[in-house]
Design an enzyme around this catalytic site. Sequence first.
Site, short mmCIF file in Angstrom:
data_model
loop_
_atom_site.label_atom_id
_atom_site.label_comp_id
_atom_site.label_asym_id
_atom_site.label_seq_id
_atom_site.Cartn_x
_atom_site.Cartn_y
_atom_site.Cartn_z
N LEU A 2 0.51 64.63 -9.89
CA LEU A 2 0.51 63.41 -9.08
C LEU A 2 1.84 63.17 -8.38
CD1 LEU A 2 -1.31 60.99 -11.58
CD2 LEU A 2 -2.31 62.23 -9.65
N GLY A 3 2.90 63.60 -9.00
CA GLY A 3 4.22 63.36 -8.43
C GLY A 3 5.28 64.13 -9.18
N GLN A 4 6.45 64.25 -8.58
CA GLN A 4 7.53 65.01 -9.19
C GLN A 4 8.86 64.36 -8.85
OE1 GLN A 4 7.13 69.19 -8.68
NE2 GLN A 4 9.13 69.70 -9.51
N GLY A 5 9.73 64.25 -9.85
CA GLY A 5 11.05 63.67 -9.66
C GLY A 5 12.13 64.57 -10.23
N PHE A 44 13.75 64.42 -13.04
CA PHE A 44 13.76 64.70 -14.47
C PHE A 44 12.38 65.05 -15.03
CE2 PHE A 44 17.25 61.81 -13.52
CZ PHE A 44 18.32 62.59 -13.94
N LYS A 101 7.75 65.46 -14.20
CA LYS A 101 6.56 65.40 -13.36
C LYS A 101 5.59 64.37 -13.92
CE LYS A 101 6.91 70.41 -12.53
NZ LYS A 101 6.21 71.71 -12.71
N VAL A 102 4.66 63.97 -13.07
CA VAL A 102 3.57 63.10 -13.51
C VAL A 102 2.25 63.81 -13.21
CG1 VAL A 102 2.36 60.92 -13.19
CG2 VAL A 102 4.85 60.97 -13.16
N LYS A 145 3.64 61.02 -17.73
CA LYS A 145 4.97 61.28 -17.19
C LYS A 145 5.69 62.21 -18.15
CE LYS A 145 9.03 58.53 -15.74
NZ LYS A 145 9.48 57.12 -15.59
N ASP A 186 14.50 47.12 -9.15
CA ASP A 186 14.19 48.10 -8.11
C ASP A 186 12.79 47.85 -7.54
OD1 ASP A 186 14.76 50.23 -6.43
OD2 ASP A 186 14.02 51.74 -7.82
N LYS A 243 10.13 47.41 -4.87
CA LYS A 243 9.91 47.88 -3.50
C LYS A 243 8.48 48.42 -3.44
CE LYS A 243 12.03 52.36 -4.67
NZ LYS A 243 13.10 53.32 -4.33
N ASN A 290 7.31 51.33 -5.58
CA ASN A 290 7.18 51.14 -7.02
C ASN A 290 6.04 50.16 -7.36
OD1 ASN A 290 9.21 52.90 -7.65
ND2 ASN A 290 10.80 51.34 -7.77
N ASP A 292 7.46 51.68 -12.66
CA ASP A 292 8.82 52.24 -12.66
C ASP A 292 9.88 51.24 -13.10
OD1 ASP A 292 11.05 53.79 -12.39
OD2 ASP A 292 10.40 54.73 -10.53
N THR A 320 17.55 50.00 -4.42
CA THR A 320 17.35 50.69 -3.15
C THR A 320 17.93 49.83 -2.04
OG1 THR A 320 15.34 51.72 -4.01
CG2 THR A 320 15.61 51.70 -1.62
#
Length: 465
Positions: free
Chosen positions: A18-21, A23, A25-26, A41, A134, A136, A139, A152, A174
Amino acid sequence: MENKGSVLMHRYEIGKLLGQGTFGKVHHARNLETGMSVAIKMIDKEKVLKVGMFEQIKREISVMRMVRHPNIVQLYEVMASKAKIYFVMEYVKGGELFDKVAKGKLKEDLARKYFQQLIGAVDFCHSRGVYHRDLKPENILLDDNGNLKVSDFGLSALAESKRQDGLLHTTCGTPAYVAPEVINRKGYDGSKADIWSCGVILYVLLAGYLPFHDSNLMEMYRKIGKADFKFPNWFSPEVRRLVSKMLDPNPNTRISIAKIMESSWFRKGLKPVRIEIKGKEPASHDVEAVVGDSSTAAEAMQELARPSNLNAFDIISFSAGFDLSGLFEENERKKEERFTSRKTAKTIISKLEDIAKRLKLKVTKKDGGLLKLAGSEEGRKGVLSIDAEIFEVTPTFHLVEVKKTGGDTLEYQKMMKQDIRPALEDIVWTWHGDQLRSQQQQENQPELQQPSQEHPLLDVSPQIP
């Protein structure tokens, strides 16, 4: 474990990414027992420890235990392996609010609905002493029914993070959504900073673009500091008044959430939602107890009906190399010790019974499933009594708690050190606390000092939800 179709901890079938950051992945995943969809996560422990984000992970777990609300993404449980930490969370498949606003402004009624839900969630967080820091559109997620879900909490702060002046001092967030007092680095009220961010979000929902934007970051900060922005001509007078009060550069005169909720624009079509709170901290999914007073594994497994006092959030703190004990209990506590084992419940039970026999400790049974050990002679403070309890994390991974319940503490500690711990060596994967002591010793070395445990004021989008 991260490949599509693989099974994690015998419990979750891993699905698409679903997503990657930075540290981890999700992944989408499915609970094999219930069939329920979840988002997992997956955090790389080595990367987290390397950059000094240990405290941030602890804080995120602690925060998500406290904030159970219909408009906040729910954390179901936390699991851990030697290399990874797994946050099992509510799966919200409607996408980010950002995707909606990126297509342009929203109709006023829809924007108001999202804003009402956002303020309700943020107000709930503040009532629990949690400040998101944070907020926004990236998130904020949307579910199938179009309901908003705040996600988040990696940069969030707790009330106890305040300094003696009663303010927070970590600059994070942000840039386009951050409050001017955060930029000024003179300390800020977390709730007031969140209200500013909510004001920016409301503007974006109705305008389709940011109130403060400039290719030059310092110029953008100047605009934020002076609340230098213009309203589109389609903003109603009611909305203009509300946004102006939220984007007040002076936090002391900025509108409060209570006043936002009283505003006529906010209250239009408002449907109150009753939130039931039981106790100070909402319960997570409890890990069931595997009772160790039976001679066979089958009998032990029959005792699973009794819920334990430990839950998945506690279990993560016993994972080798990532001890979170400071979050859940006092480190000075000496009357109990815990270890993890990859042996079966039957093997652990048998080992404990062998040790009891060798040390001339009587094994007694107790309804509800504790293995109780008692000395045969009176000690300095009566008969030494020890409880041993086994908890199943997965069928092949167990946590064992050994606790003194009577007698002399020094006698118990001596027996643990000289007799019980050495005798358990062949079934122990790791003792709880040993990794933490080793890490603390390393941290005391000057050349190994960790960098700051907070993000700098950078736009870190996109983040793992």
